[in-house]
Motif scaffolding. Sequence first.
Motif, PDB file in Angstrom:
ATOM      1  N   PHE A   1      10.343  -0.327 -10.720  1.00  0.00           N
ATOM      2  CA  PHE A   1      10.221   1.265 -10.784  1.00  0.00           C
ATOM      3  C   PHE A   1      10.788   2.283  -9.737  1.00  0.00           C
ATOM      4  N   GLU A   2      10.990   1.690  -8.562  1.00  0.00           N
ATOM      5  CA  GLU A   2      11.644   2.379  -7.694  1.00  0.00           C
ATOM      6  C   GLU A   2      12.432   1.831  -6.597  1.00  0.00           C
ATOM      7  N   VAL A   3      13.245   2.464  -5.953  1.00  0.00           N
ATOM      8  CA  VAL A   3      13.916   1.991  -4.513  1.00  0.00           C
ATOM      9  C   VAL A   3      13.384   3.204  -3.588  1.00  0.00           C
ATOM     10  N   VAL A   4      13.250   2.614  -2.294  1.00  0.00           N
ATOM     11  CA  VAL A   4      12.959   4.014  -1.545  1.00  0.00           C
ATOM     12  C   VAL A   4      13.415   3.522  -0.129  1.00  0.00           C
ATOM     13  N   LYS A   5      13.903   4.637   0.391  1.00  0.00           N
ATOM     14  CA  LYS A   5      14.668   4.455   1.738  1.00  0.00           C
ATOM     15  C   LYS A   5      13.806   5.635   2.645  1.00  0.00           C
TER      16      LYS A   5
ATOM     17  N   GLY B   1       1.042  14.619  -4.021  1.00  0.00           N
ATOM     18  CA  GLY B   1      -0.074  13.602  -3.767  1.00  0.00           C
ATOM     19  C   GLY B   1       0.732  12.496  -3.536  1.00  0.00           C
ATOM     20  N   SER B   2      -0.005  11.588  -3.838  1.00  0.00           N
ATOM     21  CA  SER B   2       0.287  10.150  -3.973  1.00  0.00           C
ATOM     22  C   SER B   2       1.352   9.714  -5.163  1.00  0.00           C
ATOM     23  N   LEU B   3       2.307   9.447  -4.776  1.00  0.00           N
ATOM     24  CA  LEU B   3       3.362   8.808  -5.950  1.00  0.00           C
ATOM     25  C   LEU B   3       2.956   7.609  -6.616  1.00  0.00           C
ATOM     26  N   TYR B   4       2.200   6.752  -5.835  1.00  0.00           N
ATOM     27  CA  TYR B   4       1.907   5.639  -6.428  1.00  0.00           C
ATOM     28  C   TYR B   4       0.423   5.684  -7.272  1.00  0.00           C
ATOM     29  N   ASP B   5      -0.207   6.694  -6.951  1.00  0.00           N
ATOM     30  CA  ASP B   5      -1.397   7.113  -7.893  1.00  0.00           C
ATOM     31  C   ASP B   5      -0.989   7.679  -9.212  1.00  0.00           C
TER      32      ASP B   5
ATOM     33  N   SER C   1      12.466   6.635   6.783  1.00  0.00           N
ATOM     34  CA  SER C   1      12.891   6.474   8.049  1.00  0.00           C
ATOM     35  C   SER C   1      11.331   6.890   8.841  1.00  0.00           C
ATOM     36  N   TYR C   2      10.811   5.870   9.418  1.00  0.00           N
ATOM     37  CA  TYR C   2       9.522   6.044  10.105  1.00  0.00           C
ATOM     38  C   TYR C   2      10.004   6.265  11.778  1.00  0.00           C
ATOM     39  N   ARG C   3       9.074   7.206  12.402  1.00  0.00           N
ATOM     40  CA  ARG C   3       9.121   7.334  13.795  1.00  0.00           C
ATOM     41  C   ARG C   3       8.619   5.976  14.565  1.00  0.00           C
TER      42      ARG C   3
ATOM     43  N   THR D   1       0.835  -1.186  -0.088  1.00  0.00           N
ATOM     44  CA  THR D   1       0.011  -0.014   0.049  1.00  0.00           C
ATOM     45  C   THR D   1       1.131   1.220   0.144  1.00  0.00           C
ATOM     46  N   SER D   2       0.243   2.478  -0.412  1.00  0.00           N
ATOM     47  CA  SER D   2       1.115   3.639  -0.144  1.00  0.00           C
ATOM     48  C   SER D   2       0.779   4.156   1.032  1.00  0.00           C
ATOM     49  N   PHE D   3       1.542   5.360   1.485  1.00  0.00           N
ATOM     50  CA  PHE D   3       1.261   5.872   2.433  1.00  0.00           C
ATOM     51  C   PHE D   3      -0.126   6.771   2.643  1.00  0.00           C
ATOM     52  N   THR D   4      -0.347   7.358   1.239  1.00  0.00           N
ATOM     53  CA  THR D   4      -1.790   7.937   1.406  1.00  0.00           C
ATOM     54  C   THR D   4      -3.092   6.977   1.370  1.00  0.00           C
ATOM     55  N   GLU D   5      -2.662   5.846   1.057  1.00  0.00           N
ATOM     56  CA  GLU D   5      -3.581   4.916   1.331  1.00  0.00           C
ATOM     57  C   GLU D   5      -3.869   4.354   3.037  1.00  0.00           C
TER      58      GLU D   5
ATOM     59  N   GLN E   1      12.823  13.564  -2.247  1.00  0.00           N
ATOM     60  CA  GLN E   1      12.633  13.291  -0.528  1.00  0.00           C
ATOM     61  C   GLN E   1      11.493  13.998  -0.066  1.00  0.00           C
ATOM     62  N   ARG E   2      10.782  13.319   0.748  1.00  0.00           N
ATOM     63  CA  ARG E   2       9.482  14.012   1.100  1.00  0.00           C
ATOM     64  C   ARG E   2       9.285  13.769   2.673  1.00  0.00           C
ATOM     65  N   ILE E   3       8.899  14.947   3.366  1.00  0.00           N
ATOM     66  CA  ILE E   3       8.432  14.403   4.913  1.00  0.00           C
ATOM     67  C   ILE E   3       6.890  14.097   4.605  1.00  0.00           C
ATOM     68  N   ARG E   4       6.648  12.932   5.330  1.00  0.00           N
ATOM     69  CA  ARG E   4       5.386  12.454   4.981  1.00  0.00           C
ATOM     70  C   ARG E   4       4.377  12.670   6.269  1.00  0.00           C
ATOM     71  N   TYR E   5       3.164  13.393   6.167  1.00  0.00           N
ATOM     72  CA  TYR E   5       2.805  13.629   7.649  1.00  0.00           C
ATOM     73  C   TYR E   5       1.265  13.152   7.598  1.00  0.00           C
TER      74      TYR E   5
ATOM     75  N   ILE F   1      10.324  10.196   6.846  1.00  0.00           N
ATOM     76  CA  ILE F   1      10.964  10.777   5.562  1.00  0.00           C
ATOM     77  C   ILE F   1      11.312   9.730   4.755  1.00  0.00           C
ATOM     78  N   GLU F   2      10.779   9.895   3.302  1.00  0.00           N
ATOM     79  CA  GLU F   2      11.106   9.056   2.571  1.00  0.00           C
ATOM     80  C   GLU F   2      11.700   9.618   1.346  1.00  0.00           C
ATOM     81  N   THR F   3      12.771   8.823   0.879  1.00  0.00           N
ATOM     82  CA  THR F   3      13.545   9.278  -0.493  1.00  0.00           C
ATOM     83  C   THR F   3      13.398   8.043  -1.356  1.00  0.00           C
ATOM     84  N   ASN F   4      12.773   8.621  -2.355  1.00  0.00           N
ATOM     85  CA  ASN F   4      12.499   7.537  -3.573  1.00  0.00           C
ATOM     86  C   ASN F   4      13.485   7.886  -4.802  1.00  0.00           C
ATOM     87  N   PHE F   5      13.825   6.723  -5.493  1.00  0.00           N
ATOM     88  CA  PHE F   5      14.657   6.847  -6.711  1.00  0.00           C
ATOM     89  C   PHE F   5      13.962   6.138  -7.774  1.00  0.00           C
TER      90      PHE F   5
HETATM   91  C1  GLP Z   1       4.773   4.172   1.426  1.00  0.00           C
HETATM   92  C2  GLP Z   1       6.117   3.255   1.293  1.00  0.00           C
HETATM   93  C3  GLP Z   1       6.993   3.833   0.232  1.00  0.00           C
HETATM   94  C4  GLP Z   1       6.355   4.351  -0.950  1.00  0.00           C
HETATM   95  C5  GLP Z   1       4.947   5.369  -0.448  1.00  0.00           C
HETATM   96  C6  GLP Z   1       4.240   5.701  -1.647  1.00  0.00           C
HETATM   97  O1  GLP Z   1       5.072   5.146   2.454  1.00  0.00           O
HETATM   98  N1  GLP Z   1       6.815   2.967   2.467  1.00  0.00           N
HETATM   99  O2  GLP Z   1       7.850   2.879  -0.141  1.00  0.00           O
HETATM  100  O3  GLP Z   1       6.900   4.987  -1.931  1.00  0.00           O
HETATM  101  O4  GLP Z   1       4.412   4.540   0.233  1.00  0.00           O
HETATM  102  O5  GLP Z   1       3.087   6.701  -0.962  1.00  0.00           O
HETATM  103  P1  GLP Z   1       2.391   7.857  -1.722  1.00  0.00           P
HETATM  104  O6  GLP Z   1       1.740   7.223  -2.967  1.00  0.00           O
HETATM  105  O7  GLP Z   1       1.408   8.221  -0.760  1.00  0.00           O
HETATM  106  O8  GLP Z   1       3.165   8.729  -2.189  1.00  0.00           O
END
Ligand code: GLP
Length: 241
Positions: free
Chosen positions: A220-224, A163-167, A226-228, A86-90, A131-135, A143-147
């Motif tokens: 399509f992505e590598v993500v690093k 908004g949502s990257l996955y979207d 850091s979750y609280r 799932t995505s952070f947004t979902e 790189q995004r801070i997710r709230y 903090i998420e860094t996507n490549f």
């Molecule tokens: C989660 C995953 C990330 C992914 C992100 C996409 O947070 N840990 O790997 O990139 O969701 O979220 P969104 O579609 O909200 O940008």
Amino acid sequence: MIDKKSPLPIYYQIEEDIKQRISDGEYQPNDMIPSERILSENYAVSRMTVRQAITNLVNEGVLYREKGRGTFIAENKIEQSLKGLTSFTEDMKTRGMTASSKLLDFEKVTASGEISRKLEIEENAEIYRLQRIRYADQKPMAIETNFLPAAMFPNLKKENVRGSLYDYVEKNKRQKIGKASQIIEATIANEDQSSLLEIPLGSAVLHIERHSFLEDGTPFEVVKSSYRADRYKFSSDITRG
Ligand code: GLP
């Protein structure tokens, strides 16, 4: 409340009592708990015993301390299943919370060896690093860094990742995201993480690396990320046999 004859250590009984008061709703998130002196009077035990119970609850993430202010009830942790991709947004939406992001970095750079191997592109090929801070409800969670391979998303713009990257990925590539593999490791917050995530330096942070693929198998992505660790816990159902 406290049974001094019980084989259970007294500090443990205090811990359980505080947890009970939290689940009964008597203590709400961010409420200050009474001072050690008051608690030791209330429980009729030594201050050292109270301190031991409080320290254990702080280490467990049930309470948090603020220098010079006191000790408070922590927010309930978000329980994230390790099952679904799932995505952070979902994730926030299913919990009735609102996801938002702050874009810290959006750049076209060349891929390192590790990233290019994972994305199955040439070393030094162009990638987007964002790189995004997710709230969640305006509170920083990660903090998420996507490549992402630049050639795969030739028209990617800052606006697309507000908004949502996955979207964006699923609409843009006209296919679903299929699978991912991920690794979760324990780390502690460095200076940047502590100021961006609004947590004390050295707090526990969960480092998650995800490697994701479209339904047709294209990475399509590598993500690093850091979750609280004070706001997140991960769960999974496991079977034996
Ligand atoms: C989660 C995953 C990330 C992914 C992100 C996409 O947070 N840990 O790997 O990139 O969701 O979220 P969104 O579609 O909200 O940008």
